[in-house]
Design a protein around this motif. Structure first.
Motif, PDB file in Angstrom:
ATOM      1  N   GLU A   6      -4.303  -0.864   1.263  1.00  0.00           N
ATOM      2  CA  GLU A   6      -3.691  -1.600   2.375  1.00  0.00           C
ATOM      3  C   GLU A   6      -3.085  -0.680   3.433  1.00  0.00           C
ATOM      4  OE1 GLU A   6      -2.412  -5.775   0.170  1.00  0.00           O
ATOM      5  OE2 GLU A   6      -1.069  -4.041   0.089  1.00  0.00           O
ATOM      6  N   THR A   7      -2.651   0.509   3.040  1.00  0.00           N
ATOM      7  CA  THR A   7      -2.037   1.421   4.010  1.00  0.00           C
ATOM      8  C   THR A   7      -3.040   1.920   5.049  1.00  0.00           C
ATOM      9  OG1 THR A   7      -2.433   3.411   2.663  1.00  0.00           O
ATOM     10  CG2 THR A   7      -0.380   2.205   2.281  1.00  0.00           C
ATOM     11  N   THR A  23     -22.402   0.589   2.847  1.00  0.00           N
ATOM     12  CA  THR A  23     -21.641   1.186   1.750  1.00  0.00           C
ATOM     13  C   THR A  23     -20.326   0.448   1.617  1.00  0.00           C
ATOM     14  OG1 THR A  23     -20.865   3.273   0.778  1.00  0.00           O
ATOM     15  CG2 THR A  23     -20.524   2.997   3.153  1.00  0.00           C
ATOM     16  N   GLU A  24     -19.957   0.124   0.392  1.00  0.00           N
ATOM     17  CA  GLU A  24     -18.720  -0.639   0.175  1.00  0.00           C
ATOM     18  C   GLU A  24     -17.877   0.036  -0.889  1.00  0.00           C
ATOM     19  OE1 GLU A  24     -17.732  -2.511  -2.601  1.00  0.00           O
ATOM     20  OE2 GLU A  24     -19.542  -3.024  -3.711  1.00  0.00           O
ATOM     21  N   GLY A  25     -16.552  -0.110  -0.719  1.00  0.00           N
ATOM     22  CA  GLY A  25     -15.643   0.476  -1.683  1.00  0.00           C
ATOM     23  C   GLY A  25     -14.210   0.426  -1.186  1.00  0.00           C
ATOM     24  N   ASN A  26     -13.294   0.726  -2.074  1.00  0.00           N
ATOM     25  CA  ASN A  26     -11.874   0.611  -1.763  1.00  0.00           C
ATOM     26  C   ASN A  26     -11.371   1.652  -0.781  1.00  0.00           C
ATOM     27  OD1 ASN A  26     -11.796  -1.420  -3.681  1.00  0.00           O
ATOM     28  ND2 ASN A  26     -10.889  -0.135  -5.276  1.00  0.00           N
ATOM     29  N   TYR A  27     -11.909   2.882  -0.840  1.00  0.00           N
ATOM     30  CA  TYR A  27     -11.233   4.006  -0.201  1.00  0.00           C
ATOM     31  C   TYR A  27     -11.969   4.584   1.003  1.00  0.00           C
ATOM     32  CZ  TYR A  27      -8.700   3.590  -4.564  1.00  0.00           C
ATOM     33  OH  TYR A  27      -7.980   3.091  -5.630  1.00  0.00           O
ATOM     34  N   LEU A  28     -12.775   3.781   1.671  1.00  0.00           N
ATOM     35  CA  LEU A  28     -13.535   4.285   2.815  1.00  0.00           C
ATOM     36  C   LEU A  28     -12.635   4.745   3.950  1.00  0.00           C
ATOM     37  CD1 LEU A  28     -16.438   1.668   3.075  1.00  0.00           C
ATOM     38  CD2 LEU A  28     -16.127   3.555   1.454  1.00  0.00           C
ATOM     39  N   LEU A  29     -11.409   4.219   4.007  1.00  0.00           N
ATOM     40  CA  LEU A  29     -10.476   4.575   5.077  1.00  0.00           C
ATOM     41  C   LEU A  29      -9.318   5.444   4.591  1.00  0.00           C
ATOM     42  CD1 LEU A  29     -10.282   1.063   6.806  1.00  0.00           C
ATOM     43  CD2 LEU A  29     -11.669   3.026   7.496  1.00  0.00           C
ATOM     44  N   HIS A  30      -9.347   5.804   3.332  1.00  0.00           N
ATOM     45  CA  HIS A  30      -8.260   6.605   2.758  1.00  0.00           C
ATOM     46  C   HIS A  30      -8.322   8.022   3.326  1.00  0.00           C
ATOM     47  CE1 HIS A  30      -5.072   7.238  -0.028  1.00  0.00           C
ATOM     48  NE2 HIS A  30      -5.722   8.091  -0.790  1.00  0.00           N
TER      49      HIS A  30
END
Length: 229
Positions: free
Chosen positions: A204-205, A138-145
């Motif tokens: 990035e955060t 699974t890919e995407g910008n907010y997986l760690l948000h």
């Protein structure tokens, strides 16, 4: 599975072939694993996941976070159309629910949506995930948000890679992508400046929550693309 990391993740330079081998080893025992690939817009997520799929064949399937974009009509209703792609413009609960089902899957087929960049809309039930497939990517910008419900994603991922990229190259890719989809140059530049860049700063955060920070280096066995996600 995820555990709180006391120190920053390791940083590695790797070719696409080397990343494919790491993914293969993750799914080697045949049990269902979920690999997350994240990073800022333009970091190369689509290129990396496509390379993994090409290398692993029927042992992997891609389920993208972008399939859970709110429809444009709903974004207009919410007053968020000009911010499409921000953390609060996705059906996060739906994405978490799907990842939960995929993590627990032991039989049958589960269907996932896909985001069509040409239409700028999601298409439901477009990706079939068989229980026999050991690796879901699974890919995407907010997986760690960790806001707007995104904190429910990380515990469901067995491993997460954060793709690191030079900021100027990221912006170049993003403008080129929008130009490739027919947007005028001034609109493409404005969208990257006003929408993609603020989203990138949010992404990035969360970098230090990854298991591995990856800087992709040239791999002559798998071509790379200039307008990666």
């Amino acid at each position: 599975m995820f555990s709180n990391r006391p120190t920053p993740p390791p940083i590695a330079e790797a070719t696409l072939a080397e990343l494919a081998e790491r993914a293969r080893l993750l799914a080697e025992d045949g049990r269902r694993r979920i690999l997350g690939v994240t990073g800022t817009p333009g970091a190369g997520k689509s290129t990396v996941t496509a390379a993994l799929l090409a290398a692993l064949g029927d042992r992997a399937v891609i389920v993208g976070m972008d399939g859970f974009h709110f429809a444009n009509a709903e974004l207009l209703r919410l007053g968020r159309r000009d911010r499409k792609g921000a953390p609060d413009t996705f059906d996060v609960d739906g994405y978490v629910a799907l990842l939960s089902r995929l993590s627990a899957q032991t039989a049958g087929t589960i269907y996932a949506p896909v985001f069509d960049r040409a239409l700028e809309e999601s298409i439901g039930s477009a990706v079939a995930v068989s229980a026999e497939v050991p690796l879901v990517i699974t890919e995407g910008n907010y997986l760690l948000h960790d806001a707007h419900g995104w904190d429910g994603v990380r515990p469901l991922l067995d491993e997460v890679w954060y793709l690191d990229i030079d900021a100027d190259e990221r912006r170049r890719r993003l403008v080129a992508r929008r130009l490739g989809h027919g947007h005028p140059a001034d609109e493409a530049t404005a969208w990257v400046r006003d929408v993609d860049e603020p989203n990138a700063r949010v992404v990035e955060t969360a970098r230090d929550r990854a298991d591995l920070v990856v800087r992709v280096v040239p791999d002559h066995t798998v071509p790379s693309e200039g307008d990666s996600a």
